[in-house]
Design an enzyme around this catalytic site. Structure first.
Site, short mmCIF file in Angstrom:
data_model
loop_
_atom_site.label_atom_id
_atom_site.label_comp_id
_atom_site.label_asym_id
_atom_site.label_seq_id
_atom_site.Cartn_x
_atom_site.Cartn_y
_atom_site.Cartn_z
N ARG A 242 -26.09 33.17 -2.75
CA ARG A 242 -26.77 32.49 -1.70
C ARG A 242 -26.78 33.44 -0.30
NH1 ARG A 242 -25.93 26.30 -0.21
NH2 ARG A 242 -24.12 27.31 0.77
N LYS B 144 -29.34 30.20 4.77
CA LYS B 144 -28.32 29.89 5.44
C LYS B 144 -28.11 30.72 6.75
CE LYS B 144 -23.84 27.48 4.68
NZ LYS B 144 -24.26 26.05 5.34
N GLU C 73 -33.13 16.38 4.25
CA GLU C 73 -31.45 16.62 4.01
C GLU C 73 -30.73 16.00 5.23
OE1 GLU C 73 -29.89 20.72 3.74
OE2 GLU C 73 -31.52 21.12 5.47
N1 PMP Z 1 -27.68 21.14 3.90
C1 PMP Z 1 -27.27 21.97 5.34
C2 PMP Z 1 -28.04 21.97 6.44
C3 PMP Z 1 -26.10 22.62 5.17
O1 PMP Z 1 -25.59 23.11 6.21
C4 PMP Z 1 -25.02 22.34 4.05
C5 PMP Z 1 -23.81 23.15 4.07
N2 PMP Z 1 -22.90 22.53 4.96
C6 PMP Z 1 -25.42 21.64 2.91
C7 PMP Z 1 -26.85 21.19 3.03
C8 PMP Z 1 -24.90 21.58 1.76
O2 PMP Z 1 -24.56 22.66 1.01
P1 PMP Z 1 -23.36 23.17 0.34
O3 PMP Z 1 -23.10 22.33 -0.75
O4 PMP Z 1 -23.57 24.52 -0.34
O5 PMP Z 1 -22.31 23.40 1.36
#
Ligand code: PMP
Length: 289
Positions: free
Chosen positions: A50, A149, A182
């Protein structure tokens, strides 16, 4: 604490970047948050994939190879002697002259921080977490794809401020079509009639590593199917259970949304099962792939 900064392990107080770094000046860069469980770096491969995809999306050519970054991560974990930890891996555009042009920055800055993290109070994991719906929508995919990200987190931070003002820890964010996307730092799932549903990546979300682990491993193992489909707030308010996932958050049940009780207002039975399975997987042999 030792921080890995551009090839060197340095003490935390000496781990500093130039004020001309475009990561600081413009939020120009990418990052990952990764967990270490019992000495194993959970889903390191997925996080590096990622990170590379995020860097590619913002036209950032990394200074170190994937192998070198992986070694840096492992070296920093062992230098800090923590068996359970949180890793923050950051690649900024690097220092350059003032002005947005990213191509004036010759060398990205690469940082590996290893520390502890406790995102939410333990009590909320036991009893469920109240959340709100943020008024501010998630940035549309065509403006800045949330699946990247990047260091531009102000959209999420300002929704977090809304949560804070409402006296809760997390906020659900809708996309500009009014669909559930989300939370500010977590992905979202709901359960109704034994079926688990989560928004698709096209809703404008970060494709969470924990989200994928729950969808592809944990839930099927627990005998529950996960469906990706667009959802609206009504789906959440009429759900039996709602839970959130994230590297820092892990899996946490939601007890209420905007003060409306969800299900029985506590961590539901399927969520509890998923949490138990998640905990046992990561505690014994956390997968690194
Ligand atoms: N959505 C956002 C906006 C995030 O910043 C994150 C990570 N903190 C997640 C979802 C969850 O992703 P991950 O399981 O890869 O940490």
């Amino acid at each position: 604490m030792k921080v890995w900064l551009d090839g060197h392990l340095v003490d935390k107080q000496h781990a500093v970047v130039p004020v001309y770094d475009h990561g600081l000046l413009y939020g120009d860069g990418v990052f990952e948050g990764i967990r270490v469980y019992n000495g194993r770096i959970f889903k390191l491969k997925s996080h590096l994939d990622r990170l590379e995809a995020s860097a590619h999306a913002i036209h950032l050519t990394m200074h170190y190879t994937r192998r070198e970054i992986e070694q840096a991560v492992r070296e920093t974990v062992s230098a800090n002697g923590l068996k359970d930890a949180y890793i923050r891996l950051v690649v900024t555009r690097g220092p350059g002259p003032l002005g947005l042009n990213p191509f004036t920055c010759p060398k990205p800055t690469t940082i590996v921080i290893v520390d502890r993290i406790q995102l939410y109070p333990t009590e909320l994991y036991e009893n469920g977490m109240p959340v709100i719906v943020a008024k501010r929508p998630r940035i549309p995919v065509e403006c800045l794809d949330p699946s990247v990200k990047s260091l531009n987190y102000l959209n999420n931070i300002l929704a977090k401020v809304e949560a804070h003002e409402a006296g809760v820890h997390e906020a659900i964010m809708l996309n500009t079509d009014g669909e559930v996307a989300e939370c500010t730092g977590d992905n979202i799932f709901f359960i109704r009639g034994g079926r688990v549903v989560t928004p698709p990546v096209t809703a404008g979300i970060l494709n969470g590593v924990t989200r994928l682990f729950v969808m592809n491993d944990i839930a099927p193992f627990c005998g529950v199917a996960v469906e990706e489909r667009s959802m609206r707030l009504e789906d959440l308010f009429t759900a039996d259970e709602v839970f959130l996932t994230g590297t820092a958050a892990e899996i946490i049940g939601v007890s209420s949304i905007d003060g409306e009780v969800i299900g029985e207002g506590k961590v539901g039975p399927i969520t509890s099962k998923l949490i138990a399975e998640f905990k046992s997987r990561v505690a014994s042999q956390a997968p690194e792939d």
